[in-house]
Design a protein around this motif. Structure first.
Motif, PDB file in Angstrom:
ATOM      1  N   ASP A 162       4.778   7.100   1.743  1.00 36.39           N
ATOM      2  CA  ASP A 162       4.488   6.179   2.913  1.00 36.39           C
ATOM      3  C   ASP A 162       4.437   4.772   2.416  1.00 36.39           C
ATOM      4  OD1 ASP A 162       5.469   7.583   5.425  1.00 36.39           O
ATOM      5  OD2 ASP A 162       3.855   8.853   5.005  1.00 36.39           O
ATOM      6  N   LEU A 163       4.887   3.688   2.759  1.00 31.76           N
ATOM      7  CA  LEU A 163       4.728   2.661   2.378  1.00 31.76           C
ATOM      8  C   LEU A 163       4.145   1.497   3.457  1.00 31.76           C
ATOM      9  CD1 LEU A 163       7.723   2.037  -0.174  1.00 31.76           C
ATOM     10  CD2 LEU A 163       5.362   2.778  -0.600  1.00 31.76           C
ATOM     11  N   GLU A 164       3.432   0.680   3.012  1.00 31.10           N
ATOM     12  CA  GLU A 164       3.090  -0.523   4.077  1.00 31.10           C
ATOM     13  C   GLU A 164       2.803  -1.760   3.312  1.00 31.10           C
ATOM     14  OE1 GLU A 164      -0.314   0.578   6.812  1.00 31.10           O
ATOM     15  OE2 GLU A 164       0.435   2.576   6.817  1.00 31.10           O
ATOM     16  N   ASP A 165       3.333  -2.977   3.910  1.00 37.19           N
ATOM     17  CA  ASP A 165       3.070  -4.229   3.500  1.00 37.19           C
ATOM     18  C   ASP A 165       2.046  -4.813   4.286  1.00 37.19           C
ATOM     19  OD1 ASP A 165       4.489  -5.882   5.953  1.00 37.19           O
ATOM     20  OD2 ASP A 165       5.655  -4.020   5.404  1.00 37.19           O
ATOM     21  N   GLN A 166       1.149  -5.753   3.640  1.00 35.99           N
ATOM     22  CA  GLN A 166       0.156  -6.458   4.366  1.00 35.99           C
ATOM     23  C   GLN A 166       0.078  -7.767   3.690  1.00 35.99           C
ATOM     24  OE1 GLN A 166      -4.508  -5.510   4.648  1.00 35.99           O
ATOM     25  NE2 GLN A 166      -2.914  -3.977   5.528  1.00 35.99           N
ATOM     26  N   SER A 167      -0.286  -8.759   4.533  1.00 36.71           N
ATOM     27  CA  SER A 167      -0.810 -10.297   4.050  1.00 36.71           C
ATOM     28  C   SER A 167      -2.264 -10.377   4.505  1.00 36.71           C
ATOM     29  CB  SER A 167       0.401 -11.117   4.039  1.00 36.71           C
ATOM     30  OG  SER A 167       0.424 -11.532   5.597  1.00 36.71           O
ATOM     31  N   ASP A 168      -2.609 -11.613   3.933  1.00 40.51           N
ATOM     32  CA  ASP A 168      -3.859 -12.027   4.439  1.00 40.51           C
ATOM     33  C   ASP A 168      -3.940 -13.224   5.358  1.00 40.51           C
ATOM     34  OD1 ASP A 168      -3.352 -13.883   2.686  1.00 40.51           O
ATOM     35  OD2 ASP A 168      -5.437 -14.013   1.609  1.00 40.51           O
ATOM     36  N   GLU A 169      -2.614 -13.469   6.099  1.00 39.71           N
ATOM     37  CA  GLU A 169      -2.364 -14.856   6.685  1.00 39.71           C
ATOM     38  C   GLU A 169      -3.491 -14.912   7.779  1.00 39.71           C
ATOM     39  OE1 GLU A 169       1.117 -16.608   9.467  1.00 39.71           O
ATOM     40  OE2 GLU A 169       1.435 -14.466   8.641  1.00 39.71           O
ATOM     41  N   ILE A 192       0.850  -1.122  -0.023  1.00 38.77           N
ATOM     42  CA  ILE A 192       0.075  -0.046  -0.004  1.00 38.77           C
ATOM     43  C   ILE A 192       0.983   1.266   0.149  1.00 38.77           C
ATOM     44  CG2 ILE A 192      -1.838   1.243   1.228  1.00 38.77           C
ATOM     45  CD1 ILE A 192      -2.508  -1.374   2.549  1.00 38.77           C
ATOM     46  N   ARG A 193       0.457   2.217  -0.821  1.00 38.44           N
ATOM     47  CA  ARG A 193       1.322   3.248  -1.108  1.00 38.44           C
ATOM     48  C   ARG A 193       0.632   4.431  -1.091  1.00 38.44           C
ATOM     49  NH1 ARG A 193       3.153   7.087  -5.176  1.00 38.44           N
ATOM     50  NH2 ARG A 193       5.257   7.419  -5.190  1.00 38.44           N
ATOM     51  N   TYR A 210       7.047  -9.362  -1.344  1.00 38.56           N
ATOM     52  CA  TYR A 210       6.459  -9.222   0.072  1.00 38.56           C
ATOM     53  C   TYR A 210       7.698  -9.317   0.802  1.00 38.56           C
ATOM     54  CZ  TYR A 210       4.030  -9.769   4.314  1.00 38.56           C
ATOM     55  OH  TYR A 210       3.699  -9.748   5.711  1.00 38.56           O
ATOM     56  N   ASN A 211       8.402 -10.301   1.013  1.00 45.24           N
ATOM     57  CA  ASN A 211       9.313 -10.460   1.998  1.00 45.24           C
ATOM     58  C   ASN A 211      10.584  -9.648   1.715  1.00 45.24           C
ATOM     59  OD1 ASN A 211       8.298 -12.741   3.216  1.00 45.24           O
ATOM     60  ND2 ASN A 211       9.379 -14.097   1.562  1.00 45.24           N
ATOM     61  N   TYR A 212      10.884  -9.083   0.486  1.00 44.03           N
ATOM     62  CA  TYR A 212      12.155  -8.255   0.205  1.00 44.03           C
ATOM     63  C   TYR A 212      11.319  -6.650   0.748  1.00 44.03           C
ATOM     64  CZ  TYR A 212      14.454  -4.789  -2.802  1.00 44.03           C
ATOM     65  OH  TYR A 212      15.290  -3.721  -3.196  1.00 44.03           O
ATOM     66  N   ILE A 213      10.498  -6.422   0.406  1.00 43.66           N
ATOM     67  CA  ILE A 213       9.880  -4.701   0.427  1.00 43.66           C
ATOM     68  C   ILE A 213       9.478  -4.804   2.437  1.00 43.66           C
ATOM     69  CG2 ILE A 213       7.239  -5.156   0.435  1.00 43.66           C
ATOM     70  CD1 ILE A 213       9.484  -2.203  -1.072  1.00 43.66           C
ATOM     71  N   ARG A 214       9.231  -5.599   2.782  1.00 40.57           N
ATOM     72  CA  ARG A 214       9.076  -5.635   4.196  1.00 40.57           C
ATOM     73  C   ARG A 214      10.249  -5.396   4.922  1.00 40.57           C
ATOM     74  NH1 ARG A 214       5.827 -10.266   8.004  1.00 40.57           N
ATOM     75  NH2 ARG A 214       5.324  -8.723   9.682  1.00 40.57           N
ATOM     76  N   LEU A 215      11.552  -6.029   4.439  1.00 38.27           N
ATOM     77  CA  LEU A 215      12.758  -5.691   5.134  1.00 38.27           C
ATOM     78  C   LEU A 215      13.091  -4.327   4.914  1.00 38.27           C
ATOM     79  CD1 LEU A 215      14.617  -9.176   4.450  1.00 38.27           C
ATOM     80  CD2 LEU A 215      13.917  -8.169   6.537  1.00 38.27           C
ATOM     81  N   LEU A 216      12.889  -3.891   3.716  1.00 41.12           N
ATOM     82  CA  LEU A 216      13.143  -2.583   3.002  1.00 41.12           C
ATOM     83  C   LEU A 216      12.534  -1.368   4.056  1.00 41.12           C
ATOM     84  CD1 LEU A 216      15.103  -1.616   0.798  1.00 41.12           C
ATOM     85  CD2 LEU A 216      13.331  -1.295  -0.662  1.00 41.12           C
ATOM     86  N   ILE A 217      11.129  -1.836   4.177  1.00 39.23           N
ATOM     87  CA  ILE A 217      10.427  -0.787   4.790  1.00 39.23           C
ATOM     88  C   ILE A 217      10.827  -0.888   6.451  1.00 39.23           C
ATOM     89  CG2 ILE A 217       8.058  -0.276   5.708  1.00 39.23           C
ATOM     90  CD1 ILE A 217       6.918  -1.539   3.036  1.00 39.23           C
ATOM     91  N   GLU A 218      11.189  -1.972   7.095  1.00 41.22           N
ATOM     92  CA  GLU A 218      11.663  -2.018   8.469  1.00 41.22           C
ATOM     93  C   GLU A 218      12.942  -1.213   8.486  1.00 41.22           C
ATOM     94  OE1 GLU A 218      13.003  -5.362  11.465  1.00 41.22           O
ATOM     95  OE2 GLU A 218      11.968  -5.983   9.719  1.00 41.22           O
ATOM     96  N   GLN A 219      13.911  -1.248   7.550  1.00 40.53           N
ATOM     97  CA  GLN A 219      15.074  -0.600   7.752  1.00 40.53           C
ATOM     98  C   GLN A 219      14.714   0.806   7.604  1.00 40.53           C
ATOM     99  OE1 GLN A 219      18.496  -1.860   5.654  1.00 40.53           O
ATOM    100  NE2 GLN A 219      18.543  -3.718   6.341  1.00 40.53           N
ATOM    101  N   ASP A 257      -6.737  18.578   2.634  1.00 39.74           N
ATOM    102  CA  ASP A 257      -5.790  17.694   1.993  1.00 39.74           C
ATOM    103  C   ASP A 257      -6.097  16.704   1.428  1.00 39.74           C
ATOM    104  OD1 ASP A 257      -3.849  19.401   3.395  1.00 39.74           O
ATOM    105  OD2 ASP A 257      -3.811  18.241   5.294  1.00 39.74           O
ATOM    106  N   THR A 258      -5.311  16.342   0.222  1.00 40.21           N
ATOM    107  CA  THR A 258      -5.644  14.988  -0.610  1.00 40.21           C
ATOM    108  C   THR A 258      -4.509  14.095  -0.469  1.00 40.21           C
ATOM    109  OG1 THR A 258      -6.792  16.561  -1.949  1.00 40.21           O
ATOM    110  CG2 THR A 258      -5.819  14.470  -3.007  1.00 40.21           C
ATOM    111  N   VAL A 259      -4.752  12.882  -0.457  1.00 35.83           N
ATOM    112  CA  VAL A 259      -3.799  11.808  -0.477  1.00 35.83           C
ATOM    113  C   VAL A 259      -4.294  10.938  -1.651  1.00 35.83           C
ATOM    114  CG1 VAL A 259      -3.086  10.011   1.220  1.00 35.83           C
ATOM    115  CG2 VAL A 259      -3.860  11.938   2.066  1.00 35.83           C
ATOM    116  N   PHE A 260      -3.162  10.419  -2.203  1.00 34.23           N
ATOM    117  CA  PHE A 260      -3.242   9.425  -3.230  1.00 34.23           C
ATOM    118  C   PHE A 260      -3.040   8.080  -2.754  1.00 34.23           C
ATOM    119  CE2 PHE A 260      -2.322  13.579  -5.140  1.00 34.23           C
ATOM    120  CZ  PHE A 260      -3.403  13.553  -5.987  1.00 34.23           C
ATOM    121  N   VAL A 261      -3.854   6.920  -3.181  1.00 38.25           N
ATOM    122  CA  VAL A 261      -3.519   5.729  -2.540  1.00 38.25           C
ATOM    123  C   VAL A 261      -3.363   4.780  -3.829  1.00 38.25           C
ATOM    124  CG1 VAL A 261      -4.614   3.849  -1.086  1.00 38.25           C
ATOM    125  CG2 VAL A 261      -5.061   6.414  -0.504  1.00 38.25           C
ATOM    126  N   ASP A 262      -2.358   3.794  -3.694  1.00 34.38           N
ATOM    127  CA  ASP A 262      -2.209   2.745  -4.659  1.00 34.38           C
ATOM    128  C   ASP A 262      -2.146   1.558  -3.848  1.00 34.38           C
ATOM    129  OD1 ASP A 262      -1.819   4.672  -6.474  1.00 34.38           O
ATOM    130  OD2 ASP A 262       0.421   4.352  -6.631  1.00 34.38           O
TER     131      ASP A 262
END
Length: 280
Positions: A176-183, A165-166, A225-234, A211-216
């Motif tokens: 701002d980026l967020e990762d999510q799974s449906d586990e 989610i962007r 997902y595993n890659y971007i999750r580590l990148l966001i955490e760092q 204020d306007t926010v764009f959502v992707d």
């Protein structure tokens, strides 16, 4: 009087002795290829126009180097259909095509030939649900005095899904980026919220009416997902003395001729649902 003059001289010597320039040799890492290859298919469009950017890594304090990579051979192959898509160089490290054909669940392979070495990466194109609703509230976030944006979408029950989610406020150069799974929420309505704090140190202010926010909303592979999750955490732990020490994160672009000379970045193929919301 002599003691007073002596004290002035000693003070001046002490001050000037503190102005010595200390030169520190800052270590630099080996220069590597940097791949920015995000083939994003917006729902409701043909998705035929795509671009890839290539550059090389540069020292942190080097602001003058031209890191763009031109003259590389770049193509993407649909491994299921056999279709090949050539990305032509446009200069300044940009490679584009207007013939890409996105097909859900097909596997795509990126091939880059640069400096007599071949890099390969594969990704699968997964679908994403439509954004169901974007609303505002104050009671669902971390602070019940601040406005927050709520995102809702339905998760398919028949498969495992991963999302990126962007969020990007209009006028803000950094998303701002967020990762999510449906586990733990498979098959249910998914909810995510986006709130900004009143933080003078980071020059951040809460949302206000107008204020306007764009959502992707991206449907992504588990590998990405595993890659971007580590990148966001760092990224979000930068400056935290108790956070993990940042380390280079390898993407999926593998050097076939010299594996030790790996590339930075990632090749992803995603479907994306887009929307925007203006606070009332």
């Amino acid at each position: 009087m002599k003691n007073y003059i002596s004290l002035i001289i000693i003070t001046l010597l002490a001050v000037t002795s503190c102005t010595d320039v200390v030169e520190v040799d800052v270590p630099t890492a080996e220069t590597r290829l940097v791949v920015e290859a995000s083939l994003d298919w917006e729902k409701g469009t043909a998705g035929n126009v795509q671009s890839i950017e290539l550059s090389t890594s540069t020292p942190y304090f080097d602001l003058d180097s031209d890191a763009a990579v031109d003259g590389a051979q770049v193509n993407v192959t649909d491994l299921d259909s056999g279709d090949e898509f050539l990305f032509e160089g446009q200069g300044n490290g940009l490679y584009t095509t207007s013939n890409f054909i996105p097909v859900l669940y097909h596997q795509y392979q990126l091939e880059i030939i640069y400096d007599n070495e071949t890099y390969l990466a594969t990704e699968t194109l997964y679908p994403v649900s439509d954004i169901k609703a974007l609303t505002q509230s104050t009671e669902g976030g971390f602070d019940d005095e601040f406005l927050e944006l709520n995102l809702y979408f339905d998760d398919p029950e028949e498969e495992e899904n991963f999302y990126l989610i962007r969020y990007q406020e209009e006028g803000d150069p950094f998303p701002d980026l967020e990762d999510q799974s449906d586990e733990f929420t498979n098959g249910n309505e998914q909810h995510d919220f986006y709130e900004k704090d009143d933080d003078e140190d980071n020059n951040e202010q809460p949302f206000e009416p107008g204020d306007t926010v764009f959502v992707d909303l991206y449907g992504i592979s588990e590998q990405y997902y595993n890659y971007i999750r580590l990148l966001i955490e760092q990224y979000y732990s930068a400056g935290d003395p108790f956070g993990a020490v940042p380390a280079p994160i390898k993407g999926n672009c593998i050097n076939q001729d010299n594996p030790a000379n790996f590339a930075y970045g990632y090749f992803r193929v995603t479907q994306v649902s887009r929307g925007s919301y203006t606070f009332q």
